[in-house]
Design an enzyme around this catalytic site. Sequence first.
Site, short mmCIF file in Angstrom:
data_model
loop_
_atom_site.label_atom_id
_atom_site.label_comp_id
_atom_site.label_asym_id
_atom_site.label_seq_id
_atom_site.Cartn_x
_atom_site.Cartn_y
_atom_site.Cartn_z
N ARG A 15 -9.69 37.29 -11.40
CA ARG A 15 -10.84 36.43 -11.68
C ARG A 15 -10.62 34.97 -11.31
O ARG A 15 -11.55 34.18 -11.28
CB ARG A 15 -11.25 36.56 -13.15
CG ARG A 15 -12.09 37.81 -13.41
CD ARG A 15 -12.60 37.82 -14.83
NE ARG A 15 -11.53 38.09 -15.78
CZ ARG A 15 -11.51 37.62 -17.02
NH1 ARG A 15 -12.48 36.83 -17.45
NH2 ARG A 15 -10.52 37.92 -17.84
N ARG A 441 5.72 -15.67 19.84
CA ARG A 441 4.38 -15.47 20.38
C ARG A 441 4.16 -16.32 21.62
O ARG A 441 4.88 -17.30 21.84
CB ARG A 441 3.36 -15.80 19.30
CG ARG A 441 3.54 -17.19 18.79
CD ARG A 441 2.84 -17.37 17.46
NE ARG A 441 2.97 -18.76 17.06
CZ ARG A 441 2.96 -19.17 15.81
NH1 ARG A 441 2.88 -18.30 14.82
NH2 ARG A 441 3.05 -20.44 15.53
#
Length: 465
Positions: A15, A441
Amino acid sequence: MKTVAVVLAAGLGTRMKSRLPKVLHPVLGDPSLLWVLRSLPTGLGAALVVVHHGKEEVLKALEAWKTAGLLPCEVTAVDQGEPLGTGHALQVCVPELDRLGAGRVVILSGDVPLTRPGTVARLCASEAVILAMDLEDAGAYGRVLQQADGSLQAIVEFKDADPAQRAVKRVNGGAYALPYAPLKEALAGLSNANAQKEYYLTDAVVAVARTQKVAVELADPLELLGMNSRQDQAELQSIARDRINAAWMAEGVSFLIPHSSLVGPRVSLARDVMVETGVKIEGACAIGEGCRLGQGSVIEDSVLGDAVDVRPYSVIERARVGAGAKVGPFARLREGTDLAEQVHVGNFVETKKTRMGRGAKANHLAYLGDAEVGEGSNIGAGVITCNYDGVSKHMTRIGKRVFVGSDSQLVAPLSIGDDAMIAAGSTVTKDVPSEALVLSRTPQTNKEQMATRLREKQRQARSKG
Ligand code: UD1
Ligand code: CA
């Protein structure tokens, strides 16, 4: 006398309609079978678990629980072969019970998770007893019939019961303590001539009751509910939740709305913890005094020191968080995260296998994986450790009091010395000595009046087109 527990866990659980064996379905994060095994007293001789359906998964789970030290005694699995009923489940245990020299057997079901340890301990200390409960709606449970003195007379399965027997509201909880010798004899005499063509354990219990008194002990139905359906599972979950949260409130923990938060059975909460709404805490967790667990946070297998502030919607898994740390909102601490005292990890920060020293901060939008961040260092917004090169993972070591500017990429393996500074927007690929400044950078160029001229050109192009 040696008491051996037998836990029945071979049933299919039709079930539940699940791939997962029924006894492995969780209640507040812990599988039903683990609840049952952990309810056994530590002094017990041994426990047998009868397995069959989903055997591989159950065996794997048993092994994992053993390794994790979660089992209170030696646990051995017995394969039922073909599950022919609860009585047959006990029959297949006979050789093992003989070998163990069992004097008394305590029988529990792997799908009945919420029997309190105190109740199980009482059962383990009893000579001959079955646990029963009184139910308004007795459903499909076996009906318990008693002698004039209250001792057990019979258990009639619902499918075999006549209308008068079905009207009985006292039912069998499926938990028993019985002396082994008469039980063994009764098991040998079982037949399956009944409505379900099964060998019923209940018939053996009744046979024992014919030779000696078997007491019927009434228990709280909330302790004996079985998990046979998803509906049962949900109900067990709310019963466990209410029980656990009430116990913590009695110990000085606050819940904003108790029924909205789920605290697992292996969690400990110190005094003055505040649990806001919709919080879930599962597995083995220890939460220190005065912590706040913000709305919607999820914590698994983690240890939090005192006064940690977990702000809303943070997820903490297999991590350690030191006293006074602040986490979130919306932070994700993954396995192997180890934050020292006073660390701040803010919104949209993910950490994995990362240690952060005392007072270190990563307040916004960062990924720190396979990293060490020394005390007092500051990790700017948008910083990521590039810890994976597509093949393997590498470490990033950041010293003490380092400043990592926003939007930097730290390409591992990488070491950054104490007191270094990384300028914003840097891609760092080489080790950085202590006290150095890193700039990686492209230099900026400003073109005077260029923006205005560009706009003018665009306007002309549009009016022609
Ligand atoms: C059983 C009892 C019933 C009682 C109820 C309480 C019997 C015959 N009936 O009924 O009186 O009211 O429990 O919950 O015992 N299992 C095995 N091998 C098998 C069959 C079952 O290991 O061959 C296990 C199941 O996985 C489960 C437990 O035994 O954990 C109980 O079996 P289940 O089929 O649920 O029994 P019930 O019909 O509920
Ligand atoms: Ca059942």
